[in-house]
Design an enzyme around this catalytic site. Sequence first.
Site, short mmCIF file in Angstrom:
data_model
loop_
_atom_site.label_atom_id
_atom_site.label_comp_id
_atom_site.label_asym_id
_atom_site.label_seq_id
_atom_site.Cartn_x
_atom_site.Cartn_y
_atom_site.Cartn_z
CD GLU A 190 -3.16 -0.57 0.05
OE1 GLU A 190 -3.09 0.58 -0.45
OE2 GLU A 190 -4.04 -1.38 -0.25
CE LYS A 232 -7.34 5.89 2.26
NZ LYS A 232 -7.50 4.49 2.70
CD GLU A 242 -13.78 4.63 -4.27
OE1 GLU A 242 -14.09 3.74 -5.07
OE2 GLU A 242 -13.23 4.41 -3.18
NE ARG A 246 -11.54 7.14 0.00
CZ ARG A 246 -12.03 7.11 1.24
NH1 ARG A 246 -12.92 7.99 1.64
NH2 ARG A 246 -11.62 6.18 2.08
CG HIS A 253 -7.43 -1.98 -4.31
ND1 HIS A 253 -6.18 -1.42 -4.44
CD2 HIS A 253 -7.69 -2.02 -2.98
CE1 HIS A 253 -5.71 -1.13 -3.23
NE2 HIS A 253 -6.61 -1.48 -2.33
#
Length: 367
Positions: A190, A232, A242, A246, A253
Amino acid sequence: MSTHIDTHPRTIDVALGTRSYPVWIGPGLLADHARWRTALRGRHALVISNTTVAPLYLDRVAEGLDGLHWSSFQLDDGETHKTFANVGRALEALAQLGATRDACVVALGGGVVGDLAGFSAACWMRGIDFIQMPTTLLAMVDSSVGGKTGVNLPAGKNLVGAFHQPRAVVADTSTLATLPDREYRAGLAEVVKGAAIGDPTFFAWLEQHAAALSARDEAPLIEAIARKVSYKAGVVARDETEQGERALLNLGHTFGHALETAGKYSLLLHGEGVAIGMLLAAQLSERLGLSEAADSARLHRLLAAVGLPTAIPVGLDPQQLLALMRLDKKNLAGTLRLILWRGIGRAEIVGGVDEKAVLAVLEAACR
């Protein structure tokens, strides 16, 4: 060079107007009760943890809850336990506690604990406070920040959830000393992801400090966590739910969640799925003419340098993976909508992605 990086606790604010909250990063923070106790507003607290973390750190947190009416609820460890059944058990624990609307849920553990605890807090009386106390690197740099909560279904990961921001995030880096090596490396995925999305300077810094980060050197580790959280926090402040930017945080993912689901949440850790997924996204970008092979190669080298997997596990089926990718929450109007890139630090949302190109990338990676 890394010896000159500050190791004192950092404070990074996630600025959401009246709901802004601090992310504290540094060693010894679980025992810094004066710092985090101010985030608890009521008389009741439920600490949600798991059977691995609670024996190590619950006592430390309990000392800071002195004077409150509190109890604890423990999950078994692992992604397979992020279920509705355990949400029900957590809500029953809140009921038995007599938790009122000013109660607080404390999430002590990794991403599974944080996601489930946050979702339970969002559901109890239509939303009560919760505090994130992440004890894994992956949770510190990603899942504890931003208010995404949820649970898994057999059909896919995180298909049910809510946006519910914490009151505070207490990232005690001392807890990483007890983190198994595989879990630690999964967290580095991450960190790499944040740099790959939008910060080529940070990506180069990670290449320079890969060995130190692999060795868990404290100073560069705190610096890496702070940089990723700061990045972030900025994205979340601009796009909390989102609707646009975002979504870029999901680089890798869609592939990664499909890999995790196909492996029944036990074959790969989340960070391992993200690492492989990022590389697949880079290879797809290359195939679609968006990026150069040199970018994919740099990403591959950095992931390998910090000990992360870069290949799809043997036995997974490309057609099944593509079918699982069709369930991704980012898809629109029945077409694949993926986070791809135009090179390091230049991720973008790409709609209407040709499934044949995706399948070709998956088939090549499964050989």
